[in-house]
Motif scaffolding. Structure first.
Motif, PDB file in Angstrom:
ATOM      1  N   VAL A  86       0.854  -1.187   0.000  1.00  0.00           N
ATOM      2  CA  VAL A  86       0.000   0.000   0.000  1.00  0.00           C
ATOM      3  C   VAL A  86       0.887   1.233   0.000  1.00  0.00           C
ATOM      4  N   ASN A  87       0.763   2.044  -1.050  1.00  0.00           N
ATOM      5  CA  ASN A  87       1.551   3.266  -1.184  1.00  0.00           C
ATOM      6  C   ASN A  87       0.640   4.478  -1.003  1.00  0.00           C
ATOM      7  N   PRO A  88       0.631   5.102   0.176  1.00  0.00           N
ATOM      8  CA  PRO A  88      -0.186   6.309   0.371  1.00  0.00           C
ATOM      9  C   PRO A  88       0.343   7.446  -0.503  1.00  0.00           C
ATOM     10  N   LEU A  89      -0.558   8.165  -1.160  1.00  0.00           N
ATOM     11  CA  LEU A  89      -0.150   9.249  -2.046  1.00  0.00           C
ATOM     12  C   LEU A  89      -0.297  10.594  -1.345  1.00  0.00           C
ATOM     13  N   ARG A  90       0.750  11.401  -1.435  1.00  0.00           N
ATOM     14  CA  ARG A  90       0.720  12.746  -0.852  1.00  0.00           C
ATOM     15  C   ARG A  90       0.255  13.718  -1.930  1.00  0.00           C
ATOM     16  N   ILE A  91      -1.033  13.913  -1.991  1.00  0.00           N
ATOM     17  CA  ILE A  91      -1.638  14.766  -3.016  1.00  0.00           C
ATOM     18  C   ILE A  91      -1.964  16.119  -2.395  1.00  0.00           C
ATOM     19  N   LYS A  92      -1.668  17.176  -3.092  1.00  0.00           N
ATOM     20  CA  LYS A  92      -1.942  18.507  -2.570  1.00  0.00           C
ATOM     21  C   LYS A  92      -3.445  18.681  -2.335  1.00  0.00           C
ATOM     22  N   GLU A  93      -3.767  19.358  -1.239  1.00  0.00           N
ATOM     23  CA  GLU A  93      -5.163  19.534  -0.865  1.00  0.00           C
ATOM     24  C   GLU A  93      -5.971  20.218  -1.957  1.00  0.00           C
ATOM     25  N   VAL A  94      -5.380  21.170  -2.662  1.00  0.00           N
ATOM     26  CA  VAL A  94      -6.122  21.873  -3.708  1.00  0.00           C
ATOM     27  C   VAL A  94      -6.548  20.910  -4.806  1.00  0.00           C
ATOM     28  N   HIS A  95      -5.692  19.925  -5.100  1.00  0.00           N
ATOM     29  CA  HIS A  95      -6.044  18.951  -6.138  1.00  0.00           C
ATOM     30  C   HIS A  95      -7.128  17.991  -5.647  1.00  0.00           C
TER      31      HIS A  95
END
Length: 341
Positions: free
Chosen positions: A182-191
């Motif tokens: 499982v690879n958690p993705l660090r996605i910007k909140e705006v996206h």
């Protein structure tokens, strides 16, 4: 004391079906999914009369048994009894005092959001809270998978148990030998906010038995049907495409990526779509959606549509003529949560 838990349902964004054996064992699978603010909930209240009482509040079902194990698997709330039987077997027995197990799921069974697997995780979480079971995230997800696929012999994949346990937006990899990463993705909140705004979740007011579709999908791999296997390869590529779009913030590519995957998903097995679902899909596209998909194995349940700019309002209006329901949601960052009062 009352011991509670809640585990989030999920939207599968890409790669759906590649987590199912034997495809994942032979070729490796990849899925990108995100948990949402719809939950499976479980509460345990210890009793003193030696009875086990089940209350499935959303299904309006209630059963009662003597606290004698294993509980009979007779087609009545077997998914709950399967969890209890496994805990009794693996962790040295359950208290003889009895207990009441109350459950509720925020979406109907067979709706394509991983309801059954998420419910298993929620029930496991409540028992872990009560009995102080030493279950980490991977342990709990794998145990939930083992209960469903091995003990209860229910056809399906692996993604739902891991999504419910870990929570958030994850790129998941599946390999032989039940290996899952499982690879958690660090996605910007705006996206994430833009994706949440533009992604319409529509319940078609139909449900389906996912095991039938999944069993055919498994048979197509076993029988080495080239078209079905090639379609699964493309869906695995779709998961990588979706990951890159989210991480790079090219959010408006997501509709095209969804459409790409949907075309190949329909080639995996019969029954994934039908004339009614195709009509819904085309109506959404005509109203401004750039792509979409059927959630879960297919055949009914929820559909999702990516609506760029401000087209979601026209799309929602177009969908209203089909008699379903647009479900509001937010993305969640947490997986299974437990507490006691």
């Amino acid at each position: 004391m009352i011991y509670r838990s809640k585990a989030p349902l999920r939207i599968g964004l890409a790669g759906g079906g590649t987590d199912v054996s034997p495809y994942s064992d032979l070729y490796g699978g990849a899925i990108l999914n995100a948990t949402i603010s719809l939950y499976a909930r479980a509460s345990i209240e210890p009793l003193s009369d030696g009875k086990i009482v089940f209350e499935s509040a959303d299904r309006r079902e209630q059963l009662s048994y003597d606290a004698v194990y294993p509980l009979p698997l007779d087609g009545k709330l077997d998914i709950l009894k399967g969890v209890i039987n496994r805990i009794h077997k693996d962790y040295g027995g359950l208290p003889s005092c009895g207990f009441r197990l109350t459950t509720y799921v925020d979406a109907p069974p067979g709706s394509g959001l991983g309801t059954s697997s998420t419910l298993v995780v929620a029930v496991l979480g409540a028992f872990a809270e009560w009995l102080k079971l030493p279950l980490g995230e991977y342990d709990m997800a794998h145990l939930a998978y083992s209960i469903e696929r091995e003990d209860l012999q229910q056809a399906g994949g692996k993604q739902d148990q891991y999504a419910a346990t870990f929570g958030g937006v994850n790129f998941m990899e599946f390999y032989g030998g039940d290996k899952v990463i499982v690879n958690p993705l660090r996605i910007k909140e705006v996206h994430l906010h833009e994706l949440e705004n533009n992604l319409v979740l529509f319940y078609t007011s139909t449900s389906r038995l996912s095991s039938t579709i999944i069993s055919e999908q498994q048979k197509n791999v076993t029988d080495k049907k080239d078209d079905s296997i090639a379609a699964m390869h493309h869906l695995k590529e779709q998961a990588v495409m979706m990951k890159e779009a989210l991480l790079r913030g090219t959010i408006d590519k997501i509709g095209d990526i969804l459409d790409y995957g949907f075309e190949y998903k329909k080639q995996m097995a019969k029954g994934i779509t039908n004339p009614q679902l195709d009509e819904i899909y085309e109506a959404a596209r005509k109203a401004g959606a750039s792509g979409g998909k059927i959630s879960g194995a297919g055949g009914g349940g929820f559909m999702i549509f990516y609506c760029p700019k401000n087209t979601r309002f026209k799309v929602v209006d177009a969908l209203s003529s089909f008699g379903g329901d647009v479900k509001r949601y937010t993305f969640t960052h947490h997986g299974i949560q437990t507490w006691s009062i």
